[in-house]
Write a protein that holds these residues in place. Structure first.
Motif, PDB file in Angstrom:
ATOM      1  N   PHE A   1      92.633   4.394  56.902  1.00  0.00           N
ATOM      2  CA  PHE A   1      92.516   5.816  57.216  1.00  0.00           C
ATOM      3  C   PHE A   1      92.282   6.629  55.947  1.00  0.00           C
ATOM      4  N   LEU A   2      93.038   6.308  54.879  1.00  0.00           N
ATOM      5  CA  LEU A   2      92.888   7.065  53.635  1.00  0.00           C
ATOM      6  C   LEU A   2      91.483   6.909  53.065  1.00  0.00           C
ATOM      7  N   ALA A   3      90.963   5.676  53.096  1.00  0.00           N
ATOM      8  CA  ALA A   3      89.621   5.437  52.560  1.00  0.00           C
ATOM      9  C   ALA A   3      88.600   6.248  53.339  1.00  0.00           C
ATOM     10  N   SER A   4      88.733   6.229  54.672  1.00  0.00           N
ATOM     11  CA  SER A   4      87.796   6.969  55.495  1.00  0.00           C
ATOM     12  C   SER A   4      87.922   8.467  55.242  1.00  0.00           C
ATOM     13  N   ALA A   5      89.163   8.951  55.108  1.00  0.00           N
ATOM     14  CA  ALA A   5      89.370  10.381  54.873  1.00  0.00           C
ATOM     15  C   ALA A   5      88.803  10.782  53.515  1.00  0.00           C
ATOM     16  N   ALA A   6      89.000   9.923  52.498  1.00  0.00           N
ATOM     17  CA  ALA A   6      88.459  10.228  51.174  1.00  0.00           C
ATOM     18  C   ALA A   6      86.943  10.320  51.233  1.00  0.00           C
ATOM     19  N   SER A   7      86.346   9.403  51.984  1.00  0.00           N
ATOM     20  CA  SER A   7      84.896   9.410  52.154  1.00  0.00           C
ATOM     21  C   SER A   7      84.440  10.679  52.859  1.00  0.00           C
ATOM     22  N   PHE A   8      85.254  11.103  53.813  1.00  0.00           N
ATOM     23  CA  PHE A   8      84.925  12.299  54.576  1.00  0.00           C
ATOM     24  C   PHE A   8      84.924  13.529  53.669  1.00  0.00           C
ATOM     25  N   VAL A   9      85.964  13.649  52.835  1.00  0.00           N
ATOM     26  CA  VAL A   9      86.040  14.781  51.918  1.00  0.00           C
ATOM     27  C   VAL A   9      84.829  14.762  50.976  1.00  0.00           C
ATOM     28  N   THR A  10      84.515  13.567  50.441  1.00  0.00           N
ATOM     29  CA  THR A  10      83.373  13.432  49.551  1.00  0.00           C
ATOM     30  C   THR A  10      82.086  13.886  50.225  1.00  0.00           C
TER      31      THR A  10
ATOM     32  N   ILE B   1      83.376  11.110  62.147  1.00  0.00           N
ATOM     33  CA  ILE B   1      83.690  10.350  63.355  1.00  0.00           C
ATOM     34  C   ILE B   1      84.689   9.244  63.032  1.00  0.00           C
ATOM     35  N   SER B   2      84.460   8.530  61.937  1.00  0.00           N
ATOM     36  CA  SER B   2      85.353   7.404  61.651  1.00  0.00           C
ATOM     37  C   SER B   2      86.761   7.917  61.356  1.00  0.00           C
ATOM     38  N   THR B   3      86.868   9.063  60.661  1.00  0.00           N
ATOM     39  CA  THR B   3      88.194   9.585  60.337  1.00  0.00           C
ATOM     40  C   THR B   3      88.930  10.038  61.595  1.00  0.00           C
TER      41      THR B   3
END
Lengths: 145, 508
Positions: B46-55, B100-102
């Motif tokens: 989840f954290l990886a996906s959220a970090a990607s989302f912010v980026t 979507i993934s987040t």
């Protein structure tokens, strides 16, 4: 274009003809064979044909292997083959191996679940499952499905 | 050595954003497996996906006004080095995929628990992250061969994810196998096309390719390359006659996987198709215009009608939605085929709107499956009373699917009709409206089953858990929000369309 279609043209492009033959052979096996493992074999032949296309295009007539000489003195007259397509194909080979292994792993699981790796037998089993499903759910809906 | 110029320019973290969006999930995937801890896997994912989302969000903000970011991998300048290039079109796709993934991940936790045995969870989430990496990589890269590599990363992990549905229904295995065969043929066609382009031009950088193809004129190798590339990506997009892998894959995959894939995988493929059609090849390449007019548009219209028609007669809700996806892809292809700004903007907007719409619907179906044990119509009857929140969200998704004003789906269909009228092709505008009426029929079937029927006697369903309801409703509210706050989607899709239609200029 037709004027250039000479004997030299045909022989000179031998690897490209073979690429097409291999490609079509592979594609035919994938489509025509009912055995799941044979399909993977066909897929492999199909992918290998592409390696041949790429390696062929990297060849420069009279060119040698593109490796720096040990003394680092480069003779400007030496012709080198183009290394880039070879490198690309290394990546494609890795992808091909991953696909093959995943495909075979799936076949093992299919064999465990269905008890066969023949496509037509699997289709029959799936048809039976679908028919049973439809009957079950159709009755539950009182013929409204 | 004092005279030697240094090529290392001090870079801040924000300069590395394009590569960070990809690297974070890519590194997190093996991390999950190496740690091997079931309790840590989900938080890491989840954290990886959220970090990607912010980026991705930061990237979108910096390019939405029409600029672009060019990132050189390893400091090697293009065209020799691999370039990551972010402009409005792909920043929008990155934003959609990571978003979507987040949102799907919190939902997936409960759904995956019930559908996949506990011991496979670590590997499942690792695969999910790899799939995310692949999809993001395809969107962000400016190098044609890199597209293939990332496409295969995402495809291979997708096959695995679909096969995980075998714990619920063994047909997931054959669905995954069929997809593997067709997906690999598609990807190999794509590589053959790239090989031919490399033969004719000697480069793989998209901007460079575009320049050199423009100089080639009517070169037969380039034409063959074009055909191979369109068919290859067409298999991934599920263009109408090449869609056969899709219904089974979506029906038998685990619910969370279906929600994620339906909202992202085909959308990313549509983006790649647009990138190749408009940036690498240009509309001035006559062969392309002919292909679009005589192949893509007729197939798109066929998909809009045939797939919607098949959807009407399905007895399984998940399969119904899968066929509706094929129809919706038809709208995107039609927008691309119109070749004007409104049309392409419609395709980009529909890519986004349909992504969120299908996410709501498939997540809703997943919640129904969790509580009632199946997605057949007899299992969802009367769910409007038993699971009012989930059912209401599905209805909102359904309305957006039809394109009712006030939902996200309306905007893109409006743009599409506008694009067709601008071209003077009013029969096509009418066909878009008519095919939407077919969507009314199948959405009505869902509403009828959920609200006007009484539930089967053996179902004692209660409302879905909050961890599933919240993601479903975030997406449902997004469907409505983007239906009213249209200027966000409009600005982004018009900027993206201008960038795409500008051809190679858009790449410089």
């Amino acid at each position: 274009m037709n004027g250039e279609f000479t004997w030299d043209f045909i022989v000179g492009h031998m690897n490209y003809w073979l690429f097409i033959v291999l490609m079509m052979t592979g594609l035919y096996i994938v489509v025509a064979k009912g055995n799941l493992v044979k399909k993977i074999v066909g897929l492999n032949i199909f992918q290998t044909s592409v390696f041949m296309l790429y390696i062929s295009m990297g060849k420069v007539t009279g060119g040698t292997a593109p490796i720096f000489p040990a003394d680092m003195i480069i003779d400007p007259d030496v012709v080198y083959s183009n290394p880039l397509p070879h490198v690309l194909i290394l990546t494609a080979i890795v992808v091909g191996i991953a696909t093959t292994s995943l495909g075979l792993a799936l076949i093992v699981r299919i064999r465990e679940e269905f008890g066969t790796i023949e496509e037509h037998e699997i289709l029959e089993i799936e048809k039976a499952i679908a028919a049973a499903e439809n009957k079950l759910h159709g009755e539950a809906m009182g013929g409204r499905a | 050595m004092a005279t030697e110029t240094t090529h290392h320019v001090a870079m801040t973290l924000s300069d590395h954003l394009p590569v960070l969006a990809i690297l974070v999930p890519f590194v997190a995937a093996p991390l999950c497996v190496l740690l091997g801890s079931r309790s840590l896997t989900w938080p890491i994912t989840f954290l990886a996906s959220a970090a990607s989302f912010v980026t991705s969000f930061l990237l979108l903000l910096s390019v939405i006004d029409g600029g672009f970011i060019s990132y050189h991998i390893g400091g090697w300048a293009p065209p020799l080095g691999i370039e990551y290039r972010v402009d409005a079109a792909n920043a929008f796709v990155l934003f959609l995929v990571t978003g979507i993934s987040t949102i799907v991940l919190p939902y997936a936790r409960e759904s995956v628990k019930s559908e996949i045995p506990e011991r496979h969870h670590t590997l499942f989430y690792a695969c999910f992250l790899l799939c995310l990496t692949g999809l993001l990589g395809v969107a962000v890269t400016g190098d044609a061969f890199n597209v293939f590599v990332f496409l295969e990363i995402s495809s291979l992990s997708t096959y695995v994810l679909i096969a995980q549905g075998s714990y619920r229904d063994r047909r997931a295995l054959t669905a995954a196998y069929d997809y593997l065969i067709m997906g690999t043929i598609g990807a190999t066609f794509f590589v053959i096309g790239l090989g031919m382009l490399y033969m004719a031009t000697g480069t793989l950088n998209m901007a460079d390719l575009a320049d050199r193809i423009a100089d080639q004129g009517a070169n037969r190798t380039v034409r063959a390359a074009f055909a191979f590339i369109v068919v290859g990506i067409g298999l991934k997009v599920a263009i109408y006659p090449l869609h056969l892998w899709l219904p089974n894959a979506y029906t038998y995959a685990p619910s969370a996987v279906t929600a994620f894939l339906a909202a992202t995988a085909t959308k990313v493929a549509v983006y790649v198709l647009m990138r190749f059609l408009f940036s690498v090849f240009q509309p001035s390449f006559l062969f392309e215009v002919n292909t679009l007019e005589f192949m893509i548009i007729p197939f798109a219209i066929l998909a809009m009608f045939a797939a919607s028609f098949i959807a009407i007669f399905q007895t399984d809700l998940k399969r119904l939605l899968a066929y509706s996806s094929i129809a919706q892809i038809g709208y995107m292809l039609l927008g691309i085929g119109l070749l004007n700004e409104s049309g392409v903007a419609a395709a980009v907007a529909h890519l986004f709107n349909h992504g969120i719409t299908k996410a709501v619907l498939f997540m809703g179906v997943g919640a129904l499956v969790l509580r009632s044990g199946g997605s057949f119509f007899d299992r969802i009857e009367g769910m409007g009373k038993l699971m009012p929140w989930t059912s209401a969200a599905i209805v909102i998704g359904g309305l957006s699917l039809i394109g009712v004003p006030g939902t996200a789906g309306f905007l893109s269909k409006w743009l599409l009709v506008q694009g067709a009228l601008e071209k003077g092709w009013w029969p096509i505008a009418i066909l878009v409206v008519l095919s939407s009426l077919l969507a009314v029929i199948y959405v009505w079937r869902i509403v009828e089953a959920m609200y006007l029927r009484s539930p089967a006697s053996d179902i004692e369903a209660k409302e879905a858990p909050l961890s599933m309801l919240v993601p479903i409703w975030i997406m449902a509210i997004a469907c409505i929000y983007f239906g009213f706050a249209t200027d966000i989607t409009l600005t982004a899709s018009h900027t993206a369309a201008q960038g795409l239609l500008a051809g190679p200029v858009g790449l410089h």
